[in-house]
Design an enzyme around this catalytic site. Structure first.
Site, PDB file in Angstrom:
ATOM      1  N   GLY A  68       0.800  -1.219   0.000  1.00 15.46           N
ATOM      2  CA  GLY A  68       0.000   0.000   0.000  1.00 15.46           C
ATOM      3  C   GLY A  68       0.826   1.258   0.000  1.00 15.46           C
ATOM      4  N   ASP A  70       4.507   1.487  -1.136  1.00 20.14           N
ATOM      5  CA  ASP A  70       5.322   1.514  -2.344  1.00 20.14           C
ATOM      6  C   ASP A  70       4.568   0.782  -3.451  1.00 20.14           C
ATOM      7  OD1 ASP A  70       7.306   1.660  -4.224  1.00 20.14           O
ATOM      8  OD2 ASP A  70       8.749   0.413  -3.157  1.00 20.14           O
ATOM      9  N   ASN A 116      -8.491   4.690   3.415  1.00 13.95           N
ATOM     10  CA  ASN A 116      -8.121   4.902   2.021  1.00 13.95           C
ATOM     11  C   ASN A 116      -9.134   4.250   1.098  1.00 13.95           C
ATOM     12  OD1 ASN A 116      -6.872   2.678   0.052  1.00 13.95           O
ATOM     13  ND2 ASN A 116      -6.504   1.996   2.176  1.00 13.95           N
ATOM     14  N   MET A 118      -8.038   4.188  -2.384  1.00 16.71           N
ATOM     15  CA  MET A 118      -7.133   4.481  -3.486  1.00 16.71           C
ATOM     16  C   MET A 118      -7.549   3.758  -4.765  1.00 16.71           C
ATOM     17  SD  MET A 118      -5.062   6.554  -1.973  1.00 16.71           S
ATOM     18  CE  MET A 118      -3.639   6.734  -3.049  1.00 16.71           C
ATOM     19  N   PHE A 120      -6.153   0.739  -6.073  1.00 18.17           N
ATOM     20  CA  PHE A 120      -5.038   0.110  -6.800  1.00 18.17           C
ATOM     21  C   PHE A 120      -4.477   1.031  -7.883  1.00 18.17           C
ATOM     22  CE2 PHE A 120      -6.691  -4.546  -6.100  1.00 18.17           C
ATOM     23  CZ  PHE A 120      -6.371  -4.450  -4.756  1.00 18.17           C
ATOM     24  N   ASN A 178      -3.869 -10.599  -3.617  1.00 16.52           N
ATOM     25  CA  ASN A 178      -4.732  -9.725  -2.831  1.00 16.52           C
ATOM     26  C   ASN A 178      -6.156  -9.830  -3.377  1.00 16.52           C
ATOM     27  OD1 ASN A 178      -6.039  -7.679  -1.471  1.00 16.52           O
ATOM     28  ND2 ASN A 178      -4.594  -6.065  -2.024  1.00 16.52           N
ATOM     29  N   SER A 181      -8.971  -6.190  -0.787  1.00 17.74           N
ATOM     30  CA  SER A 181      -9.138  -4.737  -0.716  1.00 17.74           C
ATOM     31  C   SER A 181     -10.606  -4.386  -0.918  1.00 17.74           C
ATOM     32  CB  SER A 181      -8.301  -4.043  -1.787  1.00 17.74           C
ATOM     33  OG  SER A 181      -8.648  -2.667  -1.865  1.00 17.74           O
ATOM     34  N   ASN A 183     -11.663  -1.599  -2.131  1.00 13.53           N
ATOM     35  CA  ASN A 183     -11.745  -0.439  -3.013  1.00 13.53           C
ATOM     36  C   ASN A 183     -11.797  -0.761  -4.498  1.00 13.53           C
ATOM     37  OD1 ASN A 183     -11.615   1.361  -0.767  1.00 13.53           O
ATOM     38  ND2 ASN A 183      -9.424   0.919  -0.635  1.00 13.53           N
ATOM     39  N   THR A 184     -11.835  -2.044  -4.844  1.00 15.76           N
ATOM     40  CA  THR A 184     -12.075  -2.475  -6.221  1.00 15.76           C
ATOM     41  C   THR A 184     -13.391  -3.236  -6.230  1.00 15.76           C
ATOM     42  OG1 THR A 184      -9.730  -2.611  -6.792  1.00 15.76           O
ATOM     43  CG2 THR A 184     -11.257  -3.919  -8.113  1.00 15.76           C
ATOM     44  N   LYS A 219      -3.849 -12.836   0.792  1.00 17.49           N
ATOM     45  CA  LYS A 219      -4.175 -11.825   1.808  1.00 17.49           C
ATOM     46  C   LYS A 219      -5.681 -11.733   1.956  1.00 17.49           C
ATOM     47  CE  LYS A 219      -2.959  -7.165   3.357  1.00 17.49           C
ATOM     48  NZ  LYS A 219      -2.077  -6.008   3.109  1.00 17.49           N
ATOM     49  N   ASN A 248      -6.251  -7.369   5.781  1.00 17.62           N
ATOM     50  CA  ASN A 248      -6.321  -6.126   5.026  1.00 17.62           C
ATOM     51  C   ASN A 248      -7.126  -5.102   5.837  1.00 17.62           C
ATOM     52  OD1 ASN A 248      -6.292  -4.286   2.766  1.00 17.62           O
ATOM     53  ND2 ASN A 248      -6.201  -6.061   1.397  1.00 17.62           N
ATOM     54  N   GLY A 262      -5.082   0.806  10.991  1.00 15.40           N
ATOM     55  CA  GLY A 262      -4.590   1.437  12.204  1.00 15.40           C
ATOM     56  C   GLY A 262      -5.185   0.858  13.462  1.00 15.40           C
ATOM     57  N   GLY A 291      -3.255  -2.726  12.805  1.00 14.99           N
ATOM     58  CA  GLY A 291      -3.224  -2.166  14.150  1.00 14.99           C
ATOM     59  C   GLY A 291      -1.912  -2.350  14.877  1.00 14.99           C
ATOM     60  N   THR A 313       0.287   1.951   8.881  1.00 14.97           N
ATOM     61  CA  THR A 313      -0.275   3.107   9.571  1.00 14.97           C
ATOM     62  C   THR A 313       0.544   3.458  10.806  1.00 14.97           C
ATOM     63  OG1 THR A 313      -2.464   2.459   8.767  1.00 14.97           O
ATOM     64  CG2 THR A 313      -2.386   4.066  10.556  1.00 14.97           C
TER      65      THR A 313
END
Length: 352
Positions: A68, A70, A116, A118, A120, A178, A181, A183-184, A219, A248, A262, A291, A313
């Site tokens: 997440g 790099d 986030n 983002m 991907f 993965n 996530s 977010n996809t 993951k 995740n 976090g 966390g 985080t």
């Protein structure tokens, strides 16, 4: 000093802008051989008591940087020089994509958390492969995390992952699928065993065919029901995967839309780790993320059965020396408990 800079400067700036500037700065450091080597000598884990082997790969310590940060394999060596034992780059998709519209990265400072969405955003597998082919100026264990290209429909997901795996598995110290996530659209549906089995089988064929047989992990999300966690664990054993990364980000929160990481994720991440350890014992390598803030968190994950631990985080709030500081304290704790190797701590509190 970092706390002052964060409080009075960084938290006032757009979170994604700070992220991109940090990555660019570290990418520049990665191209500065002398400084990179000096930092690695000073900050990277070198204590023999911290060394650990997982899925045939030797790690100088247990704490790595989670995927997440790099996203394009631009600065892994610089991150390793700052004290991380390994760096997981990505998530990388077969085809370049811009990700979701901005704003898409939010700090929840009072909760020591980040949200986030983002999506991907990355330059694609071929661009990442070019960077990964560069000779590393300092020792760095680099894992590669791959995901589904957003525009690819679900029936073609396995082929999309295979395209990424063919490009990246030969260049990775380990590969991560993965499917977790938030977010996809539709990605988490791939965690269903009926869809996950053919996907992982196809990617594993690629990994098994690389010159050194690239280890393969999956993951998973913290939001899986316990029975589904068990089902994925059983599938990983059935297919002969090398490990599971748990977990995740979570969608179970009241903040902005996206995945939460976090401190609020700590309890569920640890719960999933303990459930996985009870299910698979030491037959799979378990990597715990979610966390992780300090040496106590890393130590607790190791005792619960994790071989490796990852953070991201915690680094944002802990500052650039966060990983180096934790590794030094881990080495002291190993000796305080009369151990000669941190491997002796793994699974000590897990059910036998």
């Amino acid at each position: 000093m970092y706390r002052l800079v964060f409080t009075h400067v960084l938290r006032r700036l757009d979170a994604e802008t700070v992220h991109h500037r940090t990555v660019r700065g570290l990418a520049l450091l990665a191209r500065t051989p002398l400084l990179k080597r000096l930092l690695h000598r000073a900050l990277a884990p070198h204590d023999p008591a911290l060394r650990i082997t997982a899925f045939g790969v030797h790690f100088p310590g247990p704490l790595g940087l989670a995927a997440g940060f790099d996203k394009d394999a631009a600065c892994a060596e610089a991150v390793a020089a700052l004290g991380f034992s390994h760096v997981e780059v990505g998530t990388i998709t077969a085809h370049a994509q811009p990700g979701n519209p901005r704003p898409r990265l939010f700090r929840l400072v009072g909760e020591r958390a980040v949200v986030n969405r983002m999506g991907f955003n990355n330059a694609g597998a071929q661009a990442a492969a070019r960077r990964l082919r560069r000779t590393r100026g300092v020792p760095a264990v680099v894992g590669v995390n791959i995901g589904k290209t957003k525009v690819v429909p679900e029936p073609e997901a396995a082929a999309d992952y295979v395209t990424s795996a063919k490009e990246l598995a030969p260049l990775a110290d380990y590969l991560v699928v993965n499917v977790s996530s938030p977010n996809t659209p539709g990605l988490r549906d791939l965690q269903a065993v009926s869809l996950l089995r053919p996907l992982l089988t196809s990617v594993k064929e690629v990994c098994d065919g690389t010159p050194r047989r690239t280890p393969l992990l999956v993951k998973i999300a913290p939001d899986l029901a316990d029975d589904d966690v068990d089902a994925v664990a059983d599938l990983a054993l059935e297919l002969g995967l090398d490990g599971i990364i748990a977990t995740n980000t979570t969608i179970a929160h009241d903040g902005p839309t996206g995945g939460l990481s976090g401190r609020p994720l700590k309890a569920r991440s640890l719960e999933v780790l303990r459930r996985l350890r009870a299910r698979v014992g030491d037959r799979l390598t378990l990597v715990s993320v979610g966390g992780v803030e300090d040496v106590d968190d890393v130590w607790e994950r190791l005792l619960a059965g994790a071989t490796l631990v990852q953070g991201y985080t915690g680094w944002i709030y802990g500052g650039p020396l966060w990983a180096a500081r934790i590794h030094r304290r881990l080495a002291r704790r190993v000796r305080l408990h009369g151990m000669t190797s941190i491997g002796e701590a793994i699974g000590r509190t897990a059910p036998r």
